[in-house]
Design a protein around this motif. Structure first.
Motif, PDB file in Angstrom:
ATOM      1  N   PRO A 145       0.791  -1.230   0.000  1.00  0.00           N
ATOM      2  CA  PRO A 145       0.000   0.000   0.000  1.00  0.00           C
ATOM      3  C   PRO A 145       0.825   1.284   0.000  1.00  0.00           C
ATOM      4  CG  PRO A 145      -0.347  -1.267   2.025  1.00  0.00           C
ATOM      5  CD  PRO A 145       0.453  -2.123   1.105  1.00  0.00           C
ATOM      6  N   LYS A 146       1.928   1.305   0.768  1.00  0.00           N
ATOM      7  CA  LYS A 146       2.721   2.551   0.829  1.00  0.00           C
ATOM      8  C   LYS A 146       3.353   2.847  -0.525  1.00  0.00           C
ATOM      9  CE  LYS A 146       3.793   2.955   5.680  1.00  0.00           C
ATOM     10  NZ  LYS A 146       4.617   2.359   6.702  1.00  0.00           N
ATOM     11  N   GLY A 147       3.854   1.796  -1.164  1.00  0.00           N
ATOM     12  CA  GLY A 147       4.446   1.951  -2.492  1.00  0.00           C
ATOM     13  C   GLY A 147       3.413   2.418  -3.495  1.00  0.00           C
ATOM     14  N   THR A 159       0.939  -9.905 -16.519  1.00  0.00           N
ATOM     15  CA  THR A 159       0.448  -9.503 -15.197  1.00  0.00           C
ATOM     16  C   THR A 159      -0.435  -8.264 -15.263  1.00  0.00           C
ATOM     17  OG1 THR A 159       2.437  -8.181 -15.012  1.00  0.00           O
ATOM     18  CG2 THR A 159       2.484 -10.336 -13.932  1.00  0.00           C
ATOM     19  N   TRP A 160      -0.618  -7.674 -16.428  1.00  0.00           N
ATOM     20  CA  TRP A 160      -1.357  -6.416 -16.623  1.00  0.00           C
ATOM     21  C   TRP A 160      -0.760  -5.300 -15.772  1.00  0.00           C
ATOM     22  CZ3 TRP A 160      -5.727  -6.060 -19.982  1.00  0.00           C
ATOM     23  CH2 TRP A 160      -6.052  -7.289 -20.596  1.00  0.00           C
ATOM     24  N   THR A 161       0.516  -5.405 -15.485  1.00  0.00           N
ATOM     25  CA  THR A 161       1.184  -4.403 -14.657  1.00  0.00           C
ATOM     26  C   THR A 161       2.470  -3.971 -15.355  1.00  0.00           C
ATOM     27  OG1 THR A 161       0.346  -5.512 -12.693  1.00  0.00           O
ATOM     28  CG2 THR A 161       2.137  -3.977 -12.342  1.00  0.00           C
ATOM     29  N   PRO A 162       2.673  -2.656 -15.577  1.00  0.00           N
ATOM     30  CA  PRO A 162       3.866  -2.191 -16.267  1.00  0.00           C
ATOM     31  C   PRO A 162       5.136  -2.474 -15.483  1.00  0.00           C
ATOM     32  CG  PRO A 162       2.310  -0.404 -15.875  1.00  0.00           C
ATOM     33  CD  PRO A 162       1.807  -1.574 -15.128  1.00  0.00           C
ATOM     34  N   SER A 163       6.261  -2.365 -16.166  1.00  0.00           N
ATOM     35  CA  SER A 163       7.540  -2.603 -15.493  1.00  0.00           C
ATOM     36  C   SER A 163       8.636  -1.738 -16.118  1.00  0.00           C
ATOM     37  CB  SER A 163       7.901  -4.089 -15.611  1.00  0.00           C
ATOM     38  OG  SER A 163       9.240  -4.324 -15.244  1.00  0.00           O
ATOM     39  N   VAL A 164       9.512  -1.242 -15.231  1.00  0.00           N
ATOM     40  CA  VAL A 164      10.721  -0.534 -15.656  1.00  0.00           C
ATOM     41  C   VAL A 164      11.861  -1.276 -15.007  1.00  0.00           C
ATOM     42  CG1 VAL A 164      11.993   1.642 -15.554  1.00  0.00           C
ATOM     43  CG2 VAL A 164       9.499   1.676 -15.556  1.00  0.00           C
ATOM     44  N   GLY A 165      12.915  -1.555 -15.760  1.00  0.00           N
ATOM     45  CA  GLY A 165      13.996  -2.300 -15.119  1.00  0.00           C
ATOM     46  C   GLY A 165      15.314  -2.191 -15.841  1.00  0.00           C
ATOM     47  N   HIS A 207      12.007   8.558 -17.192  1.00  0.00           N
ATOM     48  CA  HIS A 207      12.802   9.267 -16.180  1.00  0.00           C
ATOM     49  C   HIS A 207      13.452   8.251 -15.232  1.00  0.00           C
ATOM     50  CE1 HIS A 207      12.824  13.261 -13.705  1.00  0.00           C
ATOM     51  NE2 HIS A 207      13.998  12.712 -13.764  1.00  0.00           N
ATOM     52  N   THR A 208      12.640   7.302 -14.777  1.00  0.00           N
ATOM     53  CA  THR A 208      13.122   6.282 -13.843  1.00  0.00           C
ATOM     54  C   THR A 208      14.206   5.433 -14.491  1.00  0.00           C
ATOM     55  OG1 THR A 208      10.876   6.215 -12.950  1.00  0.00           O
ATOM     56  CG2 THR A 208      12.335   4.410 -12.320  1.00  0.00           C
ATOM     57  N   LEU A 209      13.967   5.027 -15.749  1.00  0.00           N
ATOM     58  CA  LEU A 209      14.938   4.174 -16.427  1.00  0.00           C
ATOM     59  C   LEU A 209      16.273   4.897 -16.608  1.00  0.00           C
ATOM     60  CD1 LEU A 209      15.633   1.520 -17.748  1.00  0.00           C
ATOM     61  CD2 LEU A 209      14.472   2.268 -19.833  1.00  0.00           C
ATOM     62  N   ALA A 210      16.213   6.187 -16.947  1.00  0.00           N
ATOM     63  CA  ALA A 210      17.451   6.960 -17.094  1.00  0.00           C
ATOM     64  C   ALA A 210      18.227   6.946 -15.773  1.00  0.00           C
ATOM     65  CB  ALA A 210      17.127   8.388 -17.518  1.00  0.00           C
ATOM     66  N   GLU A 211      17.494   7.128 -14.666  1.00  0.00           N
ATOM     67  CA  GLU A 211      18.167   7.139 -13.355  1.00  0.00           C
ATOM     68  C   GLU A 211      18.726   5.763 -12.990  1.00  0.00           C
ATOM     69  OE1 GLU A 211      15.566  10.814 -11.437  1.00  0.00           O
ATOM     70  OE2 GLU A 211      14.862   8.763 -11.180  1.00  0.00           O
ATOM     71  N   LEU A 212      18.000   4.707 -13.349  1.00  0.00           N
ATOM     72  CA  LEU A 212      18.504   3.353 -13.077  1.00  0.00           C
ATOM     73  C   LEU A 212      19.778   3.101 -13.881  1.00  0.00           C
ATOM     74  CD1 LEU A 212      15.188   1.250 -13.199  1.00  0.00           C
ATOM     75  CD2 LEU A 212      16.570   1.712 -11.173  1.00  0.00           C
ATOM     76  N   LEU A 248      10.366   2.924  -6.692  1.00  0.00           N
ATOM     77  CA  LEU A 248       8.907   2.811  -6.807  1.00  0.00           C
ATOM     78  C   LEU A 248       8.547   1.375  -7.180  1.00  0.00           C
ATOM     79  CD1 LEU A 248       7.971   5.987  -8.910  1.00  0.00           C
ATOM     80  CD2 LEU A 248       7.320   5.540  -6.534  1.00  0.00           C
ATOM     81  N   PRO A 249       7.329   0.948  -6.826  1.00  0.00           N
ATOM     82  CA  PRO A 249       6.959  -0.426  -7.188  1.00  0.00           C
ATOM     83  C   PRO A 249       6.848  -0.649  -8.699  1.00  0.00           C
ATOM     84  CG  PRO A 249       5.209   0.655  -5.916  1.00  0.00           C
ATOM     85  CD  PRO A 249       6.358   1.600  -5.949  1.00  0.00           C
ATOM     86  N   LEU A 250       6.962   0.406  -9.485  1.00  0.00           N
ATOM     87  CA  LEU A 250       6.993   0.269 -10.938  1.00  0.00           C
ATOM     88  C   LEU A 250       8.290  -0.421 -11.383  1.00  0.00           C
ATOM     89  CD1 LEU A 250       5.384   1.318 -13.430  1.00  0.00           C
ATOM     90  CD2 LEU A 250       6.746   3.401 -13.336  1.00  0.00           C
TER      91      LEU A 250
END
Ligand SMILES: Cc1cc2nc3c(=O)[nH]c(=O)nc-3n(C[C@H](O)[C@H](O)[C@H](O)COP(=O)(O)OP(=O)(O)OC[C@H]3O[C@@H](n4cnc5c(N)ncnc54)[C@H](O)[C@@H]3O)c2cc1C
Length: 458
Positions: free
Chosen positions: A94-96, A356-362, A388-393, A404-406
């Motif tokens: 929930p927090k994520g 999973t019908w859920t996106p992912s960045v990795g 943005h997230t992928l660039a930071e990863l 983030l849970p993404l």
């Protein structure tokens, strides 16, 4: 493909001011730090933030056709801070989920901010989104949906119920039993955004090679028919087209969504149907409906769509395709006055659905492979956050986005055919049946609703 054929891919590509002349293809072997495959929002936003964080980085993009050829040049232009899969996260993390929701809402403004900063005239207008209850059952469902938003930490100022009178100030459908209003949503011209982003990243020194499909994508290398990029990191940003890459056939399923756009409508028609402040509009059916008023006074509207056997992708549809008649029928059921107005463009496009019908960045450091996507038809805003997230990863930055849970694992594989096709046909069939029960004001049939919800995550 000639630029006139690119133009005919969608109303949006047809009405971008640039000439859609393909940029030169990759015809040599080149060395870069990051090689990105796909010049839609995901690939371009990743490049944009990579260069913002580390201006000296060598970044190149290979694109099979032209920037914006895929879903990014064809969508409904709802830039919204919602994403499939958050409903599930609410239970497990929930927090994520709450943090992710805040970031998603912020993304809508971030897209507007960058567009302004980079001089991208993409008609961004934050008029919100109204989901109108077109039956008694939908009214009950939408009123209940407020609880879900409150659990996500979203208050009345961002999401709230509107009774029919207030709802009609925004949009005037033939049946209006009230509606759920989401403030953090902007309407925009999708192709102007993606084409403008391509120019913005080029100005920052990113090389974009068009008509250069990646035919092989592996550790440290992207091979195209006439060239090769060697890179420390390879990014896969191909969304609905991912299944065409060798080895990725079952990562994301391409499902098509269909759109039409009317001729410019007179003010008297707008007086009748509303769309105040360019609010975006839909109703809660499972065969998702989405509409926006364009800056030149047309109504762009989409719904329905199909999965084709073997994950076949259709980039062009015949104007006689019965799906378009259905889309038009749905639109006219909301706004009967539109029967008197011509439809000038109709098109479809492929979006990507993960198992999973859920996106992912990795970012898999061992393989040197980054990815982002699986937005289930809701990527206009979220692709900004994902890029943005992928660039930071990639640059090993630790920020409020990178945990983030993404951020997750590679997409689990879909079932092989014919199971995948049969599963989809069952989902489509159930969606139609459940919608028609709900539209008649009947409750959702319990068993079918449970089976549908099991496969299609919210
Ligand atoms: C009709 C329609 C309506 C939609 N409406 C909305 C909406 O209103 N709001 C919303 O949020 N979302 C909407 N979506 C979804 C949204 O458009 C997508 O989530 C988003 O555009 C995904 O961007 P992307 O860059 O990941 O993928 P894409 O834009 O599809 O980009 C992928 C790119 O990769 C290229 N490519 C493919 N294979 C290769 C290869 N081998 N080598 C090199 N390049 C390759 C393609 O040509 C393409 O340009 C809609 C989608 C469709 C189809």
């Amino acid at each position: 493909m000639t630029n006139s054929r690119y133009r005919s891919q969608s109303f949006w590509l047809d009405t971008t001011p640039d000439r859609l002349e393909p940029r030169p293809a990759l015809t040599c072997a080149a060395e870069v730090d990051v090689a990105i495959v796909g010049a839609g929002y995901t690939g371009l936003w990743t490049a944009y933030y990579l260069k913002e964080i580390e201006p000296s980085l060598r970044v190149a993009i290979v694109e099979a056709e032209i920037a914006g050829f895929g879903a990014s040049g064809r969508n409904g232009g709802w830039c919204m801070g919602t994403l499939a899969g958050i409903g599930n996260l609410l239970e497990s993390e929930p927090k994520g989920a709450i943090r992710l929701q805040r970031e998603l809402f912020a993304t809508v403004d971030e897209v507007g901010r960058v567009a302004e900063k980079e001089g991208i005239d993409c008609h961004w207008a934050k008029g919100g989104n109204i989901v109108v209850a077109t039956s008694k059952t939908f009214r009950e469902q939408l009123i209940e949906e407020q609880d879900y938003w409150r659990l996500l930490g979203v208050g009345e100022e961002e999401v709230r119920w509107m009774e029919p009178d207030e709802c009609a100030d925004l949009v005037r459908t033939s049946t209006n039993l009230g509606g759920l209003f989401l403030a953090p949503v902007a309407a925009l011209h999708p192709a102007r955004l993606v084409r403008g982003l391509a120019e913005a990243v080029e100005r920052r020194g990113v090389a974009i090679y068009e008509c250069s499909p990646a035919v092989e994508l592996g550790r440290g290398s992207v091979v195209t028919p006439e060239g090769q990029l060697r890179a420390n990191v390879v990014v896969r940003a191909t969304e609905g087209y991912t299944c065409t890459i060798p080895g990725q056939e079952r990562a994301l399923s391409p499902v098509h969504s269909m759109m039409i756009v009317t001729e410019p409508l007179p003010e008297s028609t707008w007086d009748e149907i509303g769309f105040t402040n360019r609010v975006t509009f839909g109703d809660p059916r499972r065969n998702v409906t989405y509409g926006q008023r364009t800056v030149d006074g047309r109504l762009a509207f989409g719904c329905r769509g199909s999965y084709f056997f073997g994950s076949k992708i259709h980039n062009r549809f015949s104007s006689e395709d019965p799906e378009f008649r259905e889309v038009r029928k749905v639109l006219e059921s909301f706004f009967p006055v539109l029967c008197d107005h011509a439809v000038t463009h109709q098109w479809g496009g492929a979006l990507g659905i993960p198992r999973t019908w859920t996106p992912s960045v990795g970012m898999d450091r061992e393989e040197g492979l980054g990815w982002a996507g699986g937005y289930v038809g809701e990527g206009v805003g979220p692709a900004n956050l994902a890029g943005h997230t992928l660039a930071e990863l990639i640059l090993e930055r630790d920020t409020q986005r990178t945990n983030l849970p993404l951020v997750g694992k590679p997409f689990p594989r879909w079932e092989p055919e014919p199971l995948r096709f049969l599963g989809y046909k069952a989902i489509e069939h159930f969606a139609g049946e459940l919608d028609s029960a709900n539209l008649r004001g009947r409750p959702t049939p319990r068993l079918r609703g449970a089976i549908y919800d099991h496969y299609v995550r919210k």
